[in-house]
Design a protein around this motif. Structure first.
Motif, PDB file in Angstrom:
ATOM      1  N   ASP A  39      40.679  20.949  21.964  1.00 51.27           N
ATOM      2  CA  ASP A  39      39.942  19.681  21.926  1.00 51.27           C
ATOM      3  C   ASP A  39      39.227  19.442  23.266  1.00 51.27           C
ATOM      4  OD1 ASP A  39      39.105  17.252  20.841  1.00 51.27           O
ATOM      5  OD2 ASP A  39      40.947  16.200  21.345  1.00 51.27           O
ATOM      6  N   ALA A  43      35.272  19.369  23.916  1.00 49.46           N
ATOM      7  CA  ALA A  43      34.648  18.141  24.434  1.00 49.46           C
ATOM      8  C   ALA A  43      33.778  18.444  25.663  1.00 49.46           C
ATOM      9  CB  ALA A  43      35.729  17.115  24.784  1.00 49.46           C
ATOM     10  N   VAL A  54      31.627  11.886  24.753  1.00 50.98           N
ATOM     11  CA  VAL A  54      31.752  12.335  23.361  1.00 50.98           C
ATOM     12  C   VAL A  54      33.143  11.986  22.841  1.00 50.98           C
ATOM     13  CG1 VAL A  54      30.116  14.237  23.641  1.00 50.98           C
ATOM     14  CG2 VAL A  54      32.564  14.668  23.966  1.00 50.98           C
ATOM     15  N   VAL A  55      33.220  11.757  21.528  1.00 49.23           N
ATOM     16  CA  VAL A  55      34.530  11.571  20.890  1.00 49.23           C
ATOM     17  C   VAL A  55      34.685  12.626  19.788  1.00 49.23           C
ATOM     18  CG1 VAL A  55      34.738   9.111  21.381  1.00 49.23           C
ATOM     19  CG2 VAL A  55      33.638   9.835  19.255  1.00 49.23           C
ATOM     20  N   ALA A  57      35.268  13.727  16.261  1.00 50.34           N
ATOM     21  CA  ALA A  57      35.193  13.115  14.931  1.00 50.34           C
ATOM     22  C   ALA A  57      36.087  13.876  13.960  1.00 50.34           C
ATOM     23  CB  ALA A  57      33.754  13.112  14.421  1.00 50.34           C
ATOM     24  N   SER A  58      36.121  15.214  14.073  1.00 49.48           N
ATOM     25  CA  SER A  58      36.977  15.989  13.172  1.00 49.48           C
ATOM     26  C   SER A  58      37.227  17.380  13.731  1.00 49.48           C
ATOM     27  CB  SER A  58      36.353  16.097  11.776  1.00 49.48           C
ATOM     28  OG  SER A  58      35.181  16.865  11.835  1.00 49.48           O
ATOM     29  N   PHE A  84      23.181  17.770  15.335  1.00 46.91           N
ATOM     30  CA  PHE A  84      22.558  17.049  14.227  1.00 46.91           C
ATOM     31  C   PHE A  84      21.876  15.797  14.803  1.00 46.91           C
ATOM     32  CE2 PHE A  84      25.810  19.835  12.533  1.00 46.91           C
ATOM     33  CZ  PHE A  84      25.088  20.507  11.575  1.00 46.91           C
ATOM     34  N   ASN A  85      22.212  14.608  14.346  1.00 46.00           N
ATOM     35  CA  ASN A  85      21.552  13.415  14.896  1.00 46.00           C
ATOM     36  C   ASN A  85      22.311  12.892  16.122  1.00 46.00           C
ATOM     37  OD1 ASN A  85      19.639  13.431  12.724  1.00 46.00           O
ATOM     38  ND2 ASN A  85      21.315  12.718  11.436  1.00 46.00           N
ATOM     39  N   THR A  86      23.554  12.480  15.871  1.00 43.97           N
ATOM     40  CA  THR A  86      24.412  12.026  16.982  1.00 43.97           C
ATOM     41  C   THR A  86      25.625  12.934  17.131  1.00 43.97           C
ATOM     42  OG1 THR A  86      25.771  10.595  15.547  1.00 43.97           O
ATOM     43  CG2 THR A  86      23.769   9.628  16.488  1.00 43.97           C
ATOM     44  N   SER A  87      25.824  13.812  16.147  1.00 45.71           N
ATOM     45  CA  SER A  87      27.002  14.679  16.167  1.00 45.71           C
ATOM     46  C   SER A  87      26.604  16.123  16.422  1.00 45.71           C
ATOM     47  CB  SER A  87      27.754  14.583  14.837  1.00 45.71           C
ATOM     48  OG  SER A  87      27.011  15.182  13.800  1.00 45.71           O
ATOM     49  N   THR A 113      33.885  18.779  15.433  1.00 45.44           N
ATOM     50  CA  THR A 113      32.680  17.945  15.465  1.00 45.44           C
ATOM     51  C   THR A 113      32.895  16.826  16.474  1.00 45.44           C
ATOM     52  OG1 THR A 113      32.257  18.408  13.140  1.00 45.44           O
ATOM     53  CG2 THR A 113      31.089  16.531  14.101  1.00 45.44           C
ATOM     54  N   VAL A 115      30.968  13.462  18.462  1.00 43.80           N
ATOM     55  CA  VAL A 115      29.864  12.494  18.363  1.00 43.80           C
ATOM     56  C   VAL A 115      29.596  11.944  19.762  1.00 43.80           C
ATOM     57  CG1 VAL A 115      29.096  10.322  17.305  1.00 43.80           C
ATOM     58  CG2 VAL A 115      30.488  11.929  15.985  1.00 43.80           C
ATOM     59  N   PRO A 123      27.475   5.553  18.309  1.00 42.65           N
ATOM     60  CA  PRO A 123      26.817   6.863  18.271  1.00 42.65           C
ATOM     61  C   PRO A 123      25.390   6.786  18.804  1.00 42.65           C
ATOM     62  CG  PRO A 123      28.009   6.465  16.228  1.00 42.65           C
ATOM     63  CD  PRO A 123      28.041   5.175  17.001  1.00 42.65           C
ATOM     64  N   ARG A 150      32.825  19.436   5.396  1.00 43.40           N
ATOM     65  CA  ARG A 150      33.742  18.480   6.052  1.00 43.40           C
ATOM     66  C   ARG A 150      33.377  17.037   5.709  1.00 43.40           C
ATOM     67  NH1 ARG A 150      30.869  20.328  10.857  1.00 43.40           N
ATOM     68  NH2 ARG A 150      32.262  22.098  10.954  1.00 43.40           N
ATOM     69  N   ARG A 156      32.665  11.285   3.125  1.00 39.38           N
ATOM     70  CA  ARG A 156      31.436  10.720   3.687  1.00 39.38           C
ATOM     71  C   ARG A 156      30.193  11.241   2.990  1.00 39.38           C
ATOM     72  NH1 ARG A 156      30.680   8.479   8.702  1.00 39.38           N
ATOM     73  NH2 ARG A 156      32.546   7.506   9.509  1.00 39.38           N
TER      74      ARG A 156
HETATM   75  C1  LIG Z   1      37.613  13.756  22.979  1.00 40.50           C
HETATM   76  C2  LIG Z   1      38.590  12.946  22.132  1.00 40.50           C
HETATM   77  O1  LIG Z   1      39.618  13.421  21.794  1.00 40.50           O
HETATM   78  S1  LIG Z   1      38.161  11.358  21.640  1.00 40.50           S
HETATM   79  C3  LIG Z   1      39.548  10.659  20.791  1.00 40.50           C
HETATM   80  C4  LIG Z   1      39.610  10.948  19.354  1.00 40.50           C
HETATM   81  N1  LIG Z   1      38.439  10.505  18.649  1.00 40.50           N
HETATM   82  C5  LIG Z   1      38.138   9.187  18.449  1.00 40.50           C
HETATM   83  O2  LIG Z   1      38.819   8.291  18.920  1.00 40.50           O
HETATM   84  C6  LIG Z   1      36.951   8.904  17.600  1.00 40.50           C
HETATM   85  C7  LIG Z   1      37.178   7.665  16.721  1.00 40.50           C
HETATM   86  N2  LIG Z   1      36.089   7.536  15.772  1.00 40.50           N
HETATM   87  C8  LIG Z   1      34.936   6.911  16.079  1.00 40.50           C
HETATM   88  O3  LIG Z   1      34.748   6.397  17.176  1.00 40.50           O
HETATM   89  C9  LIG Z   1      33.880   6.832  15.000  1.00 40.50           C
HETATM   90  O4  LIG Z   1      34.491   7.048  13.750  1.00 40.50           O
HETATM   91  C10 LIG Z   1      32.748   7.904  15.209  1.00 40.50           C
HETATM   92  C11 LIG Z   1      31.998   7.628  16.498  1.00 40.50           C
HETATM   93  C12 LIG Z   1      33.317   9.334  15.225  1.00 40.50           C
HETATM   94  C13 LIG Z   1      31.763   7.821  14.017  1.00 40.50           C
HETATM   95  O5  LIG Z   1      31.334   6.467  13.984  1.00 40.50           O
HETATM   96  P1  LIG Z   1      30.605   5.839  12.675  1.00 40.50           P
HETATM   97  O6  LIG Z   1      30.484   4.390  12.900  1.00 40.50           O
HETATM   98  O7  LIG Z   1      31.297   6.334  11.455  1.00 40.50           O
HETATM   99  O8  LIG Z   1      29.177   6.436  12.831  1.00 40.50           O
HETATM  100  P2  LIG Z   1      28.180   7.095  11.795  1.00 40.50           P
HETATM  101  O9  LIG Z   1      28.568   6.857  10.363  1.00 40.50           O
HETATM  102  O10 LIG Z   1      26.831   6.670  12.252  1.00 40.50           O
HETATM  103  O11 LIG Z   1      28.362   8.659  12.076  1.00 40.50           O
HETATM  104  C14 LIG Z   1      27.970   9.202  13.303  1.00 40.50           C
HETATM  105  C15 LIG Z   1      28.018  10.691  13.199  1.00 40.50           C
HETATM  106  O12 LIG Z   1      29.377  11.100  13.077  1.00 40.50           O
HETATM  107  C16 LIG Z   1      29.489  12.028  12.016  1.00 40.50           C
HETATM  108  N3  LIG Z   1      30.840  11.915  11.488  1.00 40.50           N
HETATM  109  C17 LIG Z   1      31.512  10.771  11.238  1.00 40.50           C
HETATM  110  N4  LIG Z   1      32.733  11.069  10.765  1.00 40.50           N
HETATM  111  C18 LIG Z   1      32.817  12.426  10.711  1.00 40.50           C
HETATM  112  C19 LIG Z   1      33.828  13.344  10.308  1.00 40.50           C
HETATM  113  N5  LIG Z   1      35.022  12.942   9.857  1.00 40.50           N
HETATM  114  N6  LIG Z   1      33.572  14.665  10.404  1.00 40.50           N
HETATM  115  C20 LIG Z   1      32.382  15.096  10.876  1.00 40.50           C
HETATM  116  N7  LIG Z   1      31.379  14.279  11.269  1.00 40.50           N
HETATM  117  C21 LIG Z   1      31.608  12.960  11.182  1.00 40.50           C
HETATM  118  C22 LIG Z   1      28.432  11.591  11.030  1.00 40.50           C
HETATM  119  O13 LIG Z   1      28.106  12.619  10.130  1.00 40.50           O
HETATM  120  C23 LIG Z   1      27.296  11.243  11.977  1.00 40.50           C
HETATM  121  O14 LIG Z   1      26.658  12.449  12.375  1.00 40.50           O
HETATM  122  P3  LIG Z   1      25.032  12.525  12.574  1.00 40.50           P
HETATM  123  O15 LIG Z   1      24.609  11.291  13.327  1.00 40.50           O
HETATM  124  O16 LIG Z   1      24.822  13.759  13.396  1.00 40.50           O
HETATM  125  O17 LIG Z   1      24.439  12.601  11.213  1.00 40.50           O
END
Ligand SMILES: CC(=O)SCCNC(=O)CCNC(=O)[C@H](O)C(C)(C)COP(=O)(O)OP(=O)(O)OC[C@H]1O[C@@H](n2cnc3c(N)ncnc32)[C@H](O)[C@@H]1OP(=O)(O)O
Length: 171
Positions: A39, A43, A54-55, A57-58, A84-87, A113, A115, A123, A150, A156
């Motif tokens: 991870d 990152a 960055v965070v 996402a998956s 991609f766009n934000t990811s 992935t 973001v 994002p 994914r 999604r």
């Molecule tokens: C480094 C670390 O370990 S950080 C700690 C662990 N992670 C976190 O705490 C993240 C918590 N989650 C979040 O903050 C939010 O869910 C986010 C930022 C990931 C997404 O926020 P959302 O409000 O859902 O944003 P939105 O729907 O606009 O999606 C943003 C992008 O994330 C992508 N995304 C969202 N969920 C997922 C997922 N599960 N898998 C892959 N991509 C994803 C979307 O496809 C989109 O990509 P794109 O802009 O390139 O098309």
């Protein structure tokens, strides 16, 4: 949109020796500790590409097929495959090396992935990632299928909208 960058600019490499605190009761690297390293390496690579916070996402499915014993040196190589766009998708390759024995094997490959977000966690748009080598171009092309898979699994994207996936099965 920020200026496009070559995927090679996102390369992040980290080596470390497996110490007692990293291991399970059999003296091998714990899976959870490996995931932490993966991870972080991912990152760093995602930050190098996006120049943003960055965070994660998956993380796609990861298998543990080879044990990594105490004293081995583990090397993680992380690189963005496609933005991609934000990811962005990052591939992390993990190698385990027994330096005295002169052996080195690839133990894992993981796709994550990340973001890019602003200071409020929203994002934010990132630069395009340009692949140059044959391997980078193949990973770039296949990244779209992995993204759709994914997003479908994460609820999604509707399966019927996953055109790249449907094309593989001739649907
Ligand atoms: C480094 C670390 O370990 S950080 C700690 C662990 N992670 C976190 O705490 C993240 C918590 N989650 C979040 O903050 C939010 O869910 C986010 C930022 C990931 C997404 O926020 P959302 O409000 O859902 O944003 P939105 O729907 O606009 O999606 C943003 C992008 O994330 C992508 N995304 C969202 N969920 C997922 C997922 N599960 N898998 C892959 N991509 C994803 C979307 O496809 C989109 O990509 P794109 O802009 O390139 O098309």
């Amino acid at each position: 949109m920020p200026k496009p960058k070559n995927v090679s600019e996102s390369l992040a490499i980290n080596s470390q020796m497996i110490m007692p605190n990293d291991t399970n009761t059999l003296g091998n690297l714990m899976g959870g500790n490996l995931m932490r390293m993966v991870d972080i390496a991912g990152a760093i690579s995602a930050q190098r590409h996006s120049n943003r916070i960055v965070v994660t996402a998956s993380i796609d499915n990861v298998s543990f097929e080879n044990k990594v014993p105490l004293g081995d040196v583990i090397t993680l190589e992380a690189k963005v495959t496609r933005a991609f766009n934000t990811s962005m998708e990052v591939m992390v390759k993990v190698y385990s090396e027994n330096i005295p024995a002169g052996t080195r094997i690839q133990t894992n490959t993981a796709f994550l992935t990340f973001v890019a977000v602003d200071q409020s966690g929203r994002p934010i748009e990132i630069a395009e990632a340009i692949p140059e080598t044959k391997e980078e171009k193949e990973l770039f092309a296949a990244a779209l299928r992995r993204r759709q898979l994914r997003l479908v699994l994460g609820g999604r994207m509707k399966p019927e909208e996953a055109n790249e996936l449907k094309a593989i099965f001739g649907l």
